[in-house]
Scaffold this active site. Structure first.
Site, short mmCIF file in Angstrom:
data_model
loop_
_atom_site.label_atom_id
_atom_site.label_comp_id
_atom_site.label_asym_id
_atom_site.label_seq_id
_atom_site.Cartn_x
_atom_site.Cartn_y
_atom_site.Cartn_z
N GLU A 196 47.50 26.01 -28.06
CA GLU A 196 47.67 25.47 -26.70
C GLU A 196 48.02 26.60 -25.73
OE1 GLU A 196 50.18 21.94 -26.65
OE2 GLU A 196 48.80 20.88 -27.97
N TYR A 275 46.63 13.52 -28.65
CA TYR A 275 47.58 12.57 -29.23
C TYR A 275 47.37 11.19 -28.65
CZ TYR A 275 50.20 16.36 -31.38
OH TYR A 275 50.57 17.42 -32.16
N GLU A 330 45.28 18.85 -33.91
CA GLU A 330 46.50 18.08 -33.66
C GLU A 330 46.06 16.72 -33.12
OE1 GLU A 330 49.82 19.74 -31.51
OE2 GLU A 330 49.46 21.74 -32.34
O1 AHR Z 1 52.98 18.57 -32.64
C1 AHR Z 1 53.95 18.80 -31.68
C2 AHR Z 1 53.46 19.75 -30.58
O2 AHR Z 1 52.46 19.15 -29.85
C3 AHR Z 1 52.87 21.05 -31.01
O3 AHR Z 1 53.83 22.02 -31.31
C4 AHR Z 1 52.07 21.45 -29.83
O4 AHR Z 1 50.97 22.25 -30.15
C5 AHR Z 1 51.66 20.14 -29.21
O5 AHR Z 1 51.89 20.09 -27.86
#
Ligand code: AHR
Length: 526
Positions: A196, A275, A330
């Site tokens: 990121e 996410y 992620e």
């Molecule tokens: O998974 C938690 C965090 O989420 C990670 O460290 C980061 O890469 C993302 O923003």
């Protein structure tokens, strides 16, 4: 209500409650048109130095009364071996861009104690470092995906780390590795060049990151001549984190440059993070929620497909041969901190909703198998959408863990197209597909079908006719739960566990019933 079969179409019919209009869901499984291989690496994991993800979750130290092998918990290793984890991404996450590897090697009592400013500001003992991570992946039979520090490190620091890890010749760093107990070079399968970098990794512009990435790609090598081929260590560049214009610009910048890459730098993957949050900061509860939150979260999670389409289209422009993988390294559900937990530790429970969410995302990745060749759920133990939760000597397996277990046959299997007339499940103003399904053929030619019933209230009856296969017998497992928010807890660890089912095979057709809010995997013998 009977199921209908037209040609090779599998039609799913709602349960036979006369007052309900039957919602027919059709799946057309065409075994004669195999697609791409579903790379087993889409079942990858992510383990960051964050909360209890590493310490307590993996590492307890060799003096612990918790049974361990060289400090690594045996119960966790056994559980992870059982789901054949293909790769583990480490040490972060945001942690990676502040990690200095030399703090984590050598005698434990001489290691620097540092801070973890990203995650609760706690002290980082560095007792779990490079050699411990490599021991861990070796114990669980996974490959190593190491993310190097681009944000606050240097290309030299990262190159030396890789020399320490991979050099076979007796260099000073290779000798140091040997002195630390590992004379043989390690194999590093995947290298992440930053994390990121548009945010916690250094707030870089796409162009600035690109120039950094080229330098790291050039100098951070596999130093083992036996593994000199770049394919022996796949390099993954930082990619987008969403769908907005800035992420489009990011993907454009990296992929346009890739189109003209030279002998001296290369990438094999572009990372993408996404996410299922709803809205930042995360506010959905991981326990004690209703059907409202269930449907909202599932609606959000299905956006993964559009995001992959969006960035794949950009990648296709510059890389039509799909040499660069889209690596969703992620992903997963990110909820409000579990009540009473340290908010910096990202602790949450894991419910049947998460099992459904995991299945839907794995299905999306499988459908994009030609471009999405790796994915890492966040995170493996005790953090976010975890496989495993631990509490001192206790360990529980989450509903998400069981989805990974049930999906084992899809690792490296060949995708088989399924056309689904899914019907709908509606709740308030949200409409979702009622059923989601994928199919694949394994190396032995056996057909596997994974079907998720998103509807939390109504079962679905399925009768399947399959092109090119005369089904002789079928068996399967289903993950069901009393409620959408059912969990496994330390007190009741087996509330959500898979149960065997025996689909009926008649006249070469397979019939089964899907319980509400369930994930089912069926194998078909021919
Ligand atoms: O998974 C938690 C965090 O989420 C990670 O460290 C980061 O890469 C993302 O923003």
């Amino acid at each position: 209500m009977r199921s209908l079969i037209v040609g090779f179409t599998l039609i799913v019919v709602a349960s036979a409650t006369p007052v309900l209009a039957a919602q027919k869901v059709e799946l057309s499984v065409d075994v004669s048109k195999p697609g791409a291989k579903i790379n087993r690496n889409i079942f990858g994991q992510f383990a960051e130095h964050l909360g209890h993800g590493i310490y307590d979750g993996i590492w307890v130290g060799s003096d612990s009364r918790i049974p361990n092998t060289r400090g690594i918990r045996n119960d966790v290793v056994a559980a992870l071996k059982a789901i054949k984890v293909p790769n583990v991404r480490w040490p972060g996450g945001c942690f990676a861009d502040e990690y200095h590897w030399r703090n984590g090697i050598g005698p434990a009592d001489k290691r620097a104690v540092t801070l973890n400013p990203n995650w609760g500001g706690v002290t980082e003992p560095n007792t779990f470092g490079t050699d411990e991570f490599m021991d861990f992946v070796d114990q669980i039979g996974a490959e190593a995906y190491v993310s190097v520090n681009v944000g606050s490190g240097t290309p030299q620091e990262a190159a030396e780390w890789l020399e320490y890890l991979t050099a076979a010749a007796p260099t000073t760093l290779a000798k140091e590795r040997a002195a630390n107990g590992h004379p043989a070079p390690y194999k590093i399968a995947f290298l992440g060049i930053g994390n990121e970098s548009w945010d916690c990794g250094g707030n870089m512009t796409p162009d600035y990151y690109l120039s950094q990435m080229k330098i790291y790609s050039r100098f951070v090598r596999n130093f083992n001549p036996a593994q000199q081929d770049m394919q022996q260590m796949l390099k993954i560049a930082v990619g987008p984190g969403g769908s907005e214009a800035r992420w489009v610009e990011w993907t454009e910048t990296i992929m346009k440059a890739y189109q003209h890459h030279t002998w001296s730098w290369d990438i094999n993957g572009l990372s993408m993070h996404s996410y299922t949050v709803g809205h930042w900061p995360p506010s959905f509860a991981s326990v004690g929620f209703s059907e409202n939150e269930y449907t909202q979260i599932l609606k959000f999670t299905l956006d993964m497909d559009g995001l992959i389409n969006q960035h794949s289209a950009i990648m296709d422009k510059y890389d039509p041969e799909k040499k660069v993988a889209l690596v969703v390294d992620e992903w997963g559900a990110w909820y409000a901190p579990y009540p009473g937990s340290n908010p910096g530790f990202l602790t949450q429970q894991n419910s049947q909703r998460d099992a459904i969410l995991a299945a839907l995302n794995l299905n999306i990745f499988a459908r994009h198998a030609d471009r999405v060749r790796m994915a890492n759920i966040a995170q493996m133990i005790n953090v976010l959408q975890a496989m495993i939760l631990t509490d001192h000597e206790k360990m529980i397996l989450t509903p998400t863990y069981y989805v990974y277990k049930m999906y084992l046959p899809f690792q490296d299997a060949t995708f088989v197209p399924v056309t689904v007339r899914a019907g709908t499940y509606k709740h308030n103003d949200i409409t979702l597909p009622r059923v989601d399904a994928i199919a694949a053929k394994d190396a032995n030619g056996k057909l596997w079908i994974a079907i998720t019933n998103l509807d939390p209230n109504e079962p679905v009856e399925i009768e399947a006719a399959l092109l090119g296969i005369t089904a002789k017998s079928a068996s399967g497992e289903t993950l069901i739960a009393p409620k959408v928010d059912s969990i496994n807890s330390f007190e009741a660890p087996s509330t959500v566990v898979p149960k065997a089912i025996s689909p009926k095979v008649q006249g070469g057709k397979v019939a089964l019933k899907l319980e509400p809010k369930s994930v089912t995997v069926v194998s078909v013998e021919q």
